[in-house]
Scaffold this motif. Sequence first.
Motif, PDB file in Angstrom:
ATOM      1  N   ARG A  62       7.373 -11.995  -7.265  1.00  0.00           N
ATOM      2  CA  ARG A  62       8.227 -10.801  -7.296  1.00  0.00           C
ATOM      3  C   ARG A  62       7.955  -9.915  -8.504  1.00  0.00           C
ATOM      4  NH1 ARG A  62      13.841 -13.724  -5.584  1.00  0.00           N
ATOM      5  NH2 ARG A  62      13.287 -14.049  -3.413  1.00  0.00           N
ATOM      6  N   ARG A  63       7.397 -10.498  -9.560  1.00  0.00           N
ATOM      7  CA  ARG A  63       7.118  -9.744 -10.777  1.00  0.00           C
ATOM      8  C   ARG A  63       5.963  -8.776 -10.516  1.00  0.00           C
ATOM      9  NH1 ARG A  63       6.377 -13.817 -15.152  1.00  0.00           N
ATOM     10  NH2 ARG A  63       8.595 -14.073 -14.892  1.00  0.00           N
ATOM     11  N   PRO A  64       6.089  -7.517 -10.933  1.00  0.00           N
ATOM     12  CA  PRO A  64       4.981  -6.573 -10.736  1.00  0.00           C
ATOM     13  C   PRO A  64       3.718  -7.057 -11.444  1.00  0.00           C
ATOM     14  CG  PRO A  64       6.981  -5.418 -11.381  1.00  0.00           C
ATOM     15  CD  PRO A  64       7.261  -6.879 -11.501  1.00  0.00           C
ATOM     16  N   PRO A  83       5.497 -10.082 -19.135  1.00  0.00           N
ATOM     17  CA  PRO A  83       6.842 -10.641 -19.284  1.00  0.00           C
ATOM     18  C   PRO A  83       7.507 -10.135 -20.556  1.00  0.00           C
ATOM     19  CG  PRO A  83       5.175 -12.391 -19.100  1.00  0.00           C
ATOM     20  CD  PRO A  83       4.472 -11.078 -19.097  1.00  0.00           C
ATOM     21  N   ALA A  84       8.824 -10.180 -20.605  1.00  0.00           N
ATOM     22  CA  ALA A  84       9.580  -9.671 -21.751  1.00  0.00           C
ATOM     23  C   ALA A  84       9.245 -10.405 -23.038  1.00  0.00           C
ATOM     24  CB  ALA A  84      11.077  -9.771 -21.462  1.00  0.00           C
TER      25      ALA A  84
END
Length: 100
Positions: A76-78, A83-84
């Motif tokens: 789901r992560r583009p 990542p943060a």
Amino acid sequence: MTRAGMIWVAVSVGLVLLVLLIIFILQNQDRVTVQYLGVAGELSLGMALFIAAVAGGLLVTIAGAVRILQLRIQRRRPAGRLPASAGPAATGGHEPTSGP
């Protein structure tokens, strides 16, 4: 094969496996003492092995579920987004500088 046919085969195979499991437990009725974390109990050998198999299956199921959740989150992560928690190490260790 239709979906109903596949379900019928799966249920039939499951019932055969359950019958074999019942036979295994009935043939292994010797009493054994089982100790776990300081707690001791007595039960039949067949039941002790059955409980151990179910516990192992639960551990495998939990590990598989965690991995599936990890893969779903990753999917789901583009693709181009970091990542943060990504810092300079994630970008190759080079931070832009504003001087010579």
